[in-house]
Design a protein around this motif. Structure first.
Motif, short mmCIF file in Angstrom:
data_model
loop_
_atom_site.label_atom_id
_atom_site.label_comp_id
_atom_site.label_asym_id
_atom_site.label_seq_id
_atom_site.Cartn_x
_atom_site.Cartn_y
_atom_site.Cartn_z
N ARG A 80 0.80 -1.23 0.00
CA ARG A 80 0.00 0.00 0.00
C ARG A 80 0.83 1.28 0.00
NH1 ARG A 80 -3.00 -3.26 3.55
NH2 ARG A 80 -2.17 -2.19 5.39
N GLY A 81 2.11 1.16 -0.29
CA GLY A 81 2.91 2.38 -0.34
C GLY A 81 4.40 2.11 -0.38
N LEU A 82 5.15 3.19 -0.39
CA LEU A 82 6.61 3.14 -0.46
C LEU A 82 7.19 3.84 0.76
CD1 LEU A 82 8.76 2.21 -2.69
CD2 LEU A 82 8.99 4.65 -3.17
N VAL A 83 8.28 3.30 1.28
CA VAL A 83 8.97 3.90 2.43
C VAL A 83 10.40 4.22 2.03
CG1 VAL A 83 9.79 3.56 4.79
CG2 VAL A 83 7.52 2.74 4.13
N ARG A 84 10.80 5.45 2.27
CA ARG A 84 12.17 5.91 1.98
C ARG A 84 12.93 6.02 3.29
NH1 ARG A 84 15.02 10.80 1.89
NH2 ARG A 84 16.46 11.07 0.13
N VAL A 85 14.06 5.31 3.38
CA VAL A 85 14.89 5.32 4.58
C VAL A 85 16.23 5.93 4.22
CG1 VAL A 85 15.97 3.96 6.39
CG2 VAL A 85 13.73 3.29 5.49
N ASP A 86 16.57 7.05 4.87
CA ASP A 86 17.82 7.75 4.61
C ASP A 86 18.47 8.09 5.95
OD1 ASP A 86 19.92 9.24 3.70
OD2 ASP A 86 18.73 10.87 2.91
N PHE A 137 9.06 1.76 -12.75
CA PHE A 137 8.54 0.59 -12.05
C PHE A 137 7.10 0.36 -12.49
CE2 PHE A 137 11.65 2.27 -8.84
CZ PHE A 137 12.62 1.31 -9.09
N PRO A 138 6.88 -0.44 -13.53
CA PRO A 138 5.52 -0.65 -14.04
C PRO A 138 4.56 -1.19 -13.00
CG PRO A 138 7.16 -1.48 -15.60
CD PRO A 138 7.89 -1.15 -14.34
N GLY A 139 5.05 -2.11 -12.16
CA GLY A 139 4.18 -2.66 -11.12
C GLY A 139 3.73 -1.59 -10.14
N MET A 140 4.66 -0.72 -9.75
CA MET A 140 4.33 0.36 -8.84
C MET A 140 3.34 1.33 -9.49
SD MET A 140 6.98 3.06 -7.05
CE MET A 140 8.06 1.71 -6.54
N ALA A 141 3.58 1.64 -10.76
CA ALA A 141 2.66 2.54 -11.48
C ALA A 141 1.27 1.94 -11.56
CB ALA A 141 3.21 2.82 -12.88
N ARG A 143 -0.11 -0.20 -9.42
CA ARG A 143 -0.76 -0.16 -8.10
C ARG A 143 -1.29 1.24 -7.79
NH1 ARG A 143 2.53 -4.56 -7.21
NH2 ARG A 143 4.47 -3.40 -7.18
N ILE A 144 -0.48 2.26 -8.09
CA ILE A 144 -0.93 3.63 -7.86
C ILE A 144 -2.11 3.95 -8.77
CG2 ILE A 144 -0.24 6.06 -7.97
CD1 ILE A 144 2.59 5.18 -7.30
#
Length: 238
Positions: A80-86, A137-141, A143-144
């Motif tokens: 259900r989403g993306l997480v950015r860890v920096d 990222f076709p799969g990500m696109a 899902r969105i």
């Protein structure tokens, strides 16, 4: 955010060092090969190998020290989403809060060496922040797009419109900038790599005219959702 789907890790300097070590191996092979061919002594070959090794080490040091020290975030894709860890920063991008946007720029070059550069990002609905993606990222696109399509259909029910950048969808047709097109006059809405093409024309006592309206893909967020929504209203082929 649901189950973890994939992790996108930065390559760092591994690729640079791997390439340099490959050239070192080639240099060693050529040194011994040429030494055997020209009957050079073992000590001469040894000196040549040491010289090549020092050159590669110096090159690695220059590459490492010349690159700016910038953060290399890790991206974790969930259902259900993306997480950015920096480092110490963690930022979440739920699919329901972002748009998938792709853009293309042309870099002109001499003698037909122009290049096409594609960029992809997640952009929040309110425009506060955008996250640049390392690739398409076709799969990500997709899902969105599913989430955006559901939101667009609800928007049509409650407000009568659904907005995709310069394209406004209603139950009666599309408005592109200031031009209105009826669903009965539209043949297809097709997202491409560079533009979203709207094929339309008149059908009064003649075949469809091949008239195209091209909209830059960067101006149309969630272009896949727009095409899917248009597919609901487009006249079905007989």
């Amino acid at each position: 955010m649901g189950a973890l789907v994939e992790i996108y890790e930065p390559t760092g300097l591994v690729l640079d060092i791997t390439v340099l070590m490959f050239f070192l191996a080639v240099e060693v092979g050529m040194t011994f090969g040429l030494g055997w061919l020209f009957d050079e002594s073992l000590i001469q070959r040894f000196h040549l190998v040491i010289g090549g090794l020092l050159a590669v080490v110096v090159t690695i040091v220059v590459v490492v020290t010349s690159k700016p020290r910038r953060s290399r975030p890790h991206l974790y894709e969930f259902e259900r989403g993306l997480v950015r860890v920096d480092r110490a920063t963690v930022e979440a991008y739920p699919w329901a809060d972002v748009d998938y946007v792709s853009a293309v720029t042309f870099v002109p070059g001499a003698q037909g060496t122009s290049k096409t550069h594609y960029e992809y990002e997640l952009r929040r609905h309110d425009g506060t922040t955008a996250l640049e993606l390392p690739g398409p990222f076709p799969g990500m696109a997709a899902r969105i797009s599913d989430v955006a399509l559901d939101g667009a259909r609800k928007s049509l029910i409650h407000t009568g419109t659904a907005v995709f950048g310069p394209v406004t969808v209603t139950r009666y047709g599309l408005t592109i900038d200031d031009e209105f097109l009826r669903w009965a006059d539209i043949r297809s809405v097709t997202p491409g790599k560079e533009v979203v093409r709207v094929h339309y024309g008149g059908s009064h006592r003649r075949a469809w005219k091949k008239v195209w309206k091209a909209i830059p893909i960067a101006a149309v967020p969630n272009a896949l959702a727009l095409a899917a929504l248009a597919g609901i209203y487009l006249p079905k082929a007989a």
